[in-house]
Design a protein around this motif. Structure first.
Motif, short mmCIF file in Angstrom:
data_model
loop_
_atom_site.label_atom_id
_atom_site.label_comp_id
_atom_site.label_asym_id
_atom_site.label_seq_id
_atom_site.Cartn_x
_atom_site.Cartn_y
_atom_site.Cartn_z
N MET A 1 0.81 -1.21 0.00
CA MET A 1 0.00 0.00 0.00
C MET A 1 0.85 1.27 0.00
N ILE A 2 1.98 1.23 0.69
CA ILE A 2 2.79 2.44 0.83
C ILE A 2 3.68 2.68 -0.38
N HIS A 3 3.89 1.66 -1.19
CA HIS A 3 4.85 1.75 -2.29
C HIS A 3 4.61 2.92 -3.24
N PRO A 4 3.36 3.22 -3.65
CA PRO A 4 3.17 4.28 -4.66
C PRO A 4 3.02 5.70 -4.11
N ILE A 5 3.23 5.93 -2.81
CA ILE A 5 2.87 7.24 -2.25
C ILE A 5 3.70 8.38 -2.85
N HIS A 6 4.97 8.13 -3.15
CA HIS A 6 5.79 9.20 -3.72
C HIS A 6 5.29 9.56 -5.12
N SER A 7 4.95 8.54 -5.90
CA SER A 7 4.41 8.79 -7.25
C SER A 7 3.07 9.52 -7.19
N LEU A 8 2.24 9.14 -6.23
CA LEU A 8 0.94 9.80 -6.07
C LEU A 8 1.12 11.26 -5.66
N PHE A 9 2.11 11.53 -4.83
CA PHE A 9 2.38 12.91 -4.42
C PHE A 9 2.81 13.74 -5.62
N LYS A 10 3.70 13.20 -6.45
CA LYS A 10 4.17 13.93 -7.63
C LYS A 10 3.06 14.13 -8.65
N ALA A 11 2.14 13.16 -8.72
CA ALA A 11 1.04 13.25 -9.68
C ALA A 11 -0.13 14.09 -9.17
N GLU A 12 -0.01 14.60 -7.94
CA GLU A 12 -1.04 15.43 -7.32
C GLU A 12 -2.35 14.68 -7.13
N LEU B 1 10.38 7.38 3.73
CA LEU B 1 9.41 6.58 4.50
C LEU B 1 9.11 5.28 3.77
N THR B 2 8.92 5.37 2.45
CA THR B 2 8.64 4.16 1.66
C THR B 2 9.78 3.16 1.75
N LYS B 3 11.00 3.63 1.58
CA LYS B 3 12.16 2.73 1.63
C LYS B 3 12.35 2.15 3.03
#
Length: 205
Positions: free
Chosen positions: A75-86, A183-185
């Motif tokens: 679940m936490i894996h895509p959070i950085h991508s989601l943040f960049k994609a707004e 946090l993800t790593k």
């Protein structure tokens, strides 16, 4: 293209010098934690060899905790991508699901420790049992720190999500990207570490 080529031409030490200080501290912390756990695991295996075969039944609830931390890592894996994609809504959903899965993992750990304590294994005088306690306890401390920071980040993300200007400022701030990336790593590290620990216990105990 030229920028990419220049980065590829950098030496290892030049790459290290360009790392953000927080990222450097994070990497050194992971290396240090890995060495500590490897030393304790090696000592644990050595104690088993000295004491002979142990019949310690690992509580089944630890299997559930392994599934939960694996699901939270997913679940936490895509959070950085989601943040960049707004994609604010999806970002908050992923963070909250991870938080609640983390609570489930912590509850399972508590129940597992309680079962071991009731069976008089956890706090016995045997060296191998002591290493079991230290290894799982040290992992719990690392997890508590990561889970607390996750909760703090959820509150921060909720705050900036209410104001598009604040979110835009955060998105252009490298420090905010580091928050989600590290946090993800770190969460993946804890998941892999727990998988190694529980497999070692199941195989050798």
């Amino acid at each position: 293209m030229n920028k990419k080529t220049k980065e590829e031409d950098l030496s290892f030490f030049e790459r290290v010098e360009r790392l953000h200080p927080y990222k450097m501290i994070f990497i050194l912390s992971l290396v240090g934690s890995t060495l500590i756990f490897l030393f304790l695991l090696f000592s644990f295996f050595m104690s088993l060899g000295n004491e002979g075969q142990k019949e310690i039944e690992i509580p089944a609830v630890f299997a559930l905790s392994t599934v939960l931390i694996g699901a939270s890592s997913f679940m936490i894996h895509p959070i950085h991508s989601l943040f960049k994609a707004e994609e604010i809504s999806s970002l908050l959903t992923a963070l909250r699901f991870t938080f609640f899965l983390g609570l489930g993992f912590a509850l399972c750990q508590f129940l597992g420790w309680k079962a071991l304590k009731d069976s008089e294994i956890l706090f016995s005088s045997e060296v191998s049992s002591s290493f079991f306690y230290v290894l799982t306890g040290l992992h719990a401390l690392h997890f508590l720190a990561a889970h607390t920071y996750l909760g703090f980040l959820i509150l921060q993300t909720q705050s900036i999500s209410k104001d598009p200007v604040q979110y835009l400022i955060a998105e252009t701030n490298p420090y905010w990207h580091l928050k989600y990336e590290l946090l993800t790593k770190g969460w993946h590290f804890l998941g892999i570490l727990w998988a190694i620990l529980i497999l070692s216990f199941w195989v050798f105990l």
